[in-house]
Design a protein around this motif. Structure first.
Motif, PDB file in Angstrom:
ATOM      1  N   ARG A 241      -6.991   9.735 -26.599  1.00 42.74           N
ATOM      2  CA  ARG A 241      -7.969   8.706 -26.514  1.00 42.74           C
ATOM      3  C   ARG A 241      -8.027   8.143 -25.054  1.00 42.74           C
ATOM      4  N   ALA A 242      -9.020   7.286 -24.784  1.00 41.50           N
ATOM      5  CA  ALA A 242      -9.319   7.268 -23.416  1.00 41.50           C
ATOM      6  C   ALA A 242      -8.149   6.134 -22.960  1.00 41.50           C
ATOM      7  N   SER A 243      -7.383   5.130 -23.657  1.00 38.52           N
ATOM      8  CA  SER A 243      -6.648   4.165 -23.078  1.00 38.52           C
ATOM      9  C   SER A 243      -5.207   4.269 -23.851  1.00 38.52           C
ATOM     10  N   TYR A 244      -4.049   3.839 -23.159  1.00 35.89           N
ATOM     11  CA  TYR A 244      -2.941   3.572 -23.517  1.00 35.89           C
ATOM     12  C   TYR A 244      -2.193   4.714 -24.331  1.00 35.89           C
ATOM     13  N   ALA A 245      -2.799   5.928 -24.476  1.00 32.18           N
ATOM     14  CA  ALA A 245      -2.100   6.705 -25.136  1.00 32.18           C
ATOM     15  C   ALA A 245      -1.212   7.656 -24.363  1.00 32.18           C
ATOM     16  N   PHE A 246      -0.178   8.398 -24.861  1.00 33.26           N
ATOM     17  CA  PHE A 246       0.696   9.053 -24.258  1.00 33.26           C
ATOM     18  C   PHE A 246       0.165  10.510 -23.875  1.00 33.26           C
ATOM     19  N   ALA A 247       0.618  11.071 -22.760  1.00 35.76           N
ATOM     20  CA  ALA A 247      -0.167  12.309 -22.219  1.00 35.76           C
ATOM     21  C   ALA A 247      -0.077  13.471 -23.172  1.00 35.76           C
ATOM     22  N   LEU A 248      -1.025  14.069 -23.526  1.00 33.41           N
ATOM     23  CA  LEU A 248      -1.076  15.359 -24.308  1.00 33.41           C
ATOM     24  C   LEU A 248      -0.345  16.286 -23.302  1.00 33.41           C
ATOM     25  N   VAL A 249      -0.894  16.438 -21.859  1.00 37.51           N
ATOM     26  CA  VAL A 249      -0.422  17.121 -20.897  1.00 37.51           C
ATOM     27  C   VAL A 249      -0.931  16.173 -19.719  1.00 37.51           C
ATOM     28  N   SER A 250      -0.071  16.079 -18.629  1.00 37.73           N
ATOM     29  CA  SER A 250      -0.266  15.651 -17.387  1.00 37.73           C
ATOM     30  C   SER A 250       0.324  16.271 -16.332  1.00 37.73           C
ATOM     31  N   VAL A 251      -0.393  16.092 -15.064  1.00 42.50           N
ATOM     32  CA  VAL A 251       0.056  16.884 -13.762  1.00 42.50           C
ATOM     33  C   VAL A 251       0.021  15.982 -12.417  1.00 42.50           C
ATOM     34  N   ALA A 252       1.162  16.138 -12.037  1.00 47.96           N
ATOM     35  CA  ALA A 252       1.189  15.479 -10.811  1.00 47.96           C
ATOM     36  C   ALA A 252       1.016  16.343  -9.526  1.00 47.96           C
ATOM     37  N   VAL A 253       0.272  16.140  -8.540  1.00 45.06           N
ATOM     38  CA  VAL A 253       0.378  17.223  -7.260  1.00 45.06           C
ATOM     39  C   VAL A 253       0.347  16.536  -6.122  1.00 45.06           C
ATOM     40  N   GLY A 254       1.215  16.993  -5.234  1.00 47.18           N
ATOM     41  CA  GLY A 254       1.305  16.345  -3.767  1.00 47.18           C
ATOM     42  C   GLY A 254       1.342  17.835  -2.884  1.00 47.18           C
ATOM     43  N   LEU A 255       0.270  17.721  -1.761  1.00 47.11           N
ATOM     44  CA  LEU A 255       0.269  18.781  -1.138  1.00 47.11           C
ATOM     45  C   LEU A 255       0.087  18.600   0.274  1.00 47.11           C
ATOM     46  N   ASP A 256       0.999  19.148   1.168  1.00 45.31           N
ATOM     47  CA  ASP A 256       0.748  19.001   2.686  1.00 45.31           C
ATOM     48  C   ASP A 256       0.106  20.391   3.138  1.00 45.31           C
ATOM     49  N   LEU A 257      -1.044  20.004   3.679  1.00 48.04           N
ATOM     50  CA  LEU A 257      -2.063  21.099   4.295  1.00 48.04           C
ATOM     51  C   LEU A 257      -2.061  21.150   5.796  1.00 48.04           C
ATOM     52  N   SER A 258      -2.080  22.439   6.282  1.00 53.09           N
ATOM     53  CA  SER A 258      -2.284  22.552   7.725  1.00 53.09           C
ATOM     54  C   SER A 258      -3.716  22.385   8.159  1.00 53.09           C
ATOM     55  N   GLU A 259      -4.044  22.317   9.339  1.00 55.57           N
ATOM     56  CA  GLU A 259      -5.601  22.380   9.743  1.00 55.57           C
ATOM     57  C   GLU A 259      -6.503  23.213   8.918  1.00 55.57           C
ATOM     58  N   ASP A 260      -6.016  24.310   8.962  1.00 53.29           N
ATOM     59  CA  ASP A 260      -6.910  25.457   8.216  1.00 53.29           C
ATOM     60  C   ASP A 260      -6.882  25.331   6.919  1.00 53.29           C
ATOM     61  N   GLY A 261      -6.527  24.466   6.125  1.00 51.00           N
ATOM     62  CA  GLY A 261      -6.337  24.354   4.891  1.00 51.00           C
ATOM     63  C   GLY A 261      -5.419  25.087   3.957  1.00 51.00           C
ATOM     64  N   ARG A 262      -4.400  25.632   4.682  1.00 55.17           N
ATOM     65  CA  ARG A 262      -3.247  26.414   4.094  1.00 55.17           C
ATOM     66  C   ARG A 262      -1.956  25.382   3.750  1.00 55.17           C
ATOM     67  N   VAL A 263      -1.503  25.875   2.636  1.00 52.65           N
ATOM     68  CA  VAL A 263      -0.429  24.754   2.278  1.00 52.65           C
ATOM     69  C   VAL A 263       1.038  24.944   2.831  1.00 52.65           C
ATOM     70  N   ARG A 264       1.150  24.014   3.396  1.00 47.64           N
ATOM     71  CA  ARG A 264       2.869  23.979   4.032  1.00 47.64           C
ATOM     72  C   ARG A 264       3.664  23.753   3.050  1.00 47.64           C
ATOM     73  N   SER A 265       3.495  22.835   2.224  1.00 49.04           N
ATOM     74  CA  SER A 265       4.730  22.687   1.251  1.00 49.04           C
ATOM     75  C   SER A 265       3.741  21.902   0.012  1.00 49.04           C
ATOM     76  N   ALA A 266       4.354  22.077  -1.221  1.00 52.42           N
ATOM     77  CA  ALA A 266       3.670  21.640  -2.406  1.00 52.42           C
ATOM     78  C   ALA A 266       4.563  20.989  -3.412  1.00 52.42           C
ATOM     79  N   ARG A 267       4.123  19.932  -4.212  1.00 50.68           N
ATOM     80  CA  ARG A 267       4.982  19.617  -5.122  1.00 50.68           C
ATOM     81  C   ARG A 267       4.006  19.379  -6.504  1.00 50.68           C
ATOM     82  N   ILE A 268       4.793  19.900  -7.394  1.00 54.76           N
ATOM     83  CA  ILE A 268       4.081  19.804  -8.881  1.00 54.76           C
ATOM     84  C   ILE A 268       4.920  19.566 -10.047  1.00 54.76           C
ATOM     85  N   ALA A 269       4.558  18.556 -10.668  1.00 56.32           N
ATOM     86  CA  ALA A 269       5.308  18.033 -11.921  1.00 56.32           C
ATOM     87  C   ALA A 269       4.405  17.951 -13.210  1.00 56.32           C
ATOM     88  N   LEU A 270       4.789  18.298 -14.116  1.00 50.10           N
ATOM     89  CA  LEU A 270       4.075  17.986 -15.399  1.00 50.10           C
ATOM     90  C   LEU A 270       4.681  17.025 -16.340  1.00 50.10           C
TER      91      LEU A 270
END
Length: 353
Positions: A241-270
């Motif tokens: 439901r739209a509010s206040y419910a625990f996640a069925l699935v959630s994803v946290a992503v952080g990316l460090d990108l170079s100027e040409d759009g390539r990934v220097r490093s990434a962090r992903i957690a579920l």
């Protein structure tokens, strides 16, 4: 009614000693506990899941500060409230992923009361854990797991065991796992830093133990080292439901990108998939020097979800997680997404009382 003693302390050493010894035969439900926001502790007491003989209030220990330094990064006090953390300008600037995750969880009322340390220590749980009439290995070790063979829509697809298939409920903790956070704890042996990915436990044969926190220790702060993910991050959450419910699935992503759009490093957690926030560093490495699109996203998702097993009612989570991982990486590559706009009215209400 279960009688208990309420203590308020103003020193960390006094707080830890106030827990005192407890009869080992009663330790499971009678063990004294710290009380900060109380949003989980008091719920469990009301449901009869725990009956602590003593509550030790740590609200006046002065652990509610939030600060930034170039060497240490963000320092989040253990008793700072979740809402104050999410709306703090230093958090918005240096860890917008964390702010977004906090604002995706619970309700405004709970976020106003809940604390950072308490968020880390909330019990990994499911509806069977709350029903004291049913067997639950987390509540009564060795009694069995009522969830297995039961209603499993919310339950784990990764890292589960025959003893427990519950999922960790926190949104905040998923972001902290992705951001390489450290948990600062103080105990009889002094102060130590516990890497966040090692702070919570998988159930194994002892699902009653949620964390690796030493029995004599007090959480004093959470540290987020300096990183390059503030410009490209997102927290995506799917719930029933739209509010206040625990996640069925959630994803946290952080990316460090170079100027040409390539990934220097990434962090992903579920979140919503395991007994603890789920992170696989080998999967993150697959993005290195790659443009985050196409087949590489499929390979990343496949590695993160390797070994995933459904329980019937939650089989859909495997494909849902696969798609959400790819979506989150794609969105993060385009810039940082926050919940600030959606929560503008709530923030203004707080500012104007």
């Amino acid at each position: 009614m279960n009688p208990f003693e309420l203590m308020s302390v103003s020193e960390k050493t006094t707080a830890r000693r106030a827990l005192g010894p407890v009869d080992p035969e009663q330790a499971r439900i009678k063990r004294p506990q710290f009380l900060a926001g109380g949003t989980n502790v008091l719920d469990l007491m009301k449901a009869g899941v725990t009956q602590p003989s003593r509550l030790v209030s740590i609200a006046h220990l002065g652990l509610d500060g939030i600060a930034w330094s170039e060497s240490e990064g963000l320092r989040l006090g253990a008793t700072a409230h979740n809402a104050d953390t999410a709306y703090h300008p230093l958090v918005s600037q240096h860890a917008p992923l964390l702010a977004s995750a906090i604002l995706a969880g619970a309700s405004p009322q709970i976020r106003n009361a809940a604390t950072n340390g308490g968020n880390l220590l909330q019990r990994t749980r499911c509806m069977y854990f709350y029903d004291v009439a049913l067997p639950c290995n987390k509540r009564d070790p060795g009694s069995g797991c009522s969830a297995i063979g039961g209603v499993t829509r919310q339950h784990a697809i990764l890292g589960a065991s025959p003893a427990c298939i519950a999922t960790h409920p926190s949104d905040m903790c998923v972001a902290l796992a992705a951001l390489d956070a450290l948990v600062e704890v103080e105990g009889d042996s002094g102060t130590q830093l516990i890497p966040f990915t090692r702070f919570h436990r998988l159930p194994g044969e002892n699902p009653e133990h949620d964390t690796e926190l030493p029995a004599d220790a007090l959480i004093t702060a959470i540290l987020i080292p300096p990183n390059r993910y503030a410009g490209n991050s997102v927290y995506l959450k799917i719930r029933d439901r739209a509010s206040y419910a625990f996640a069925l699935v959630s994803v946290a992503v952080g990316l460090d990108l170079s100027e040409d759009g390539r990934v220097r490093s990434a962090r992903i957690a579920l979140g919503g998939v395991a007994h603890k926030p789920w992170r696989i560093e080998e999967a993150e490495a697959l993005l290195a020097d790659q443009r985050p699109r196409g087949a590489v996203l499929d390979r990343v998702a496949e590695r993160i979800l390797a070994g995933a097993v459904g329980q019937g009612g939650n089989d859909f989570k495997i494909e849902l997680a696969r798609r959400l991982i790819a979506r989150a990486i794609t969105v993060a590559a385009q810039g940082t997404v926050t919940n600030d706009t959606a929560c503008k009215d709530q923030r203004e209400e707080r500012q104007h009382g």
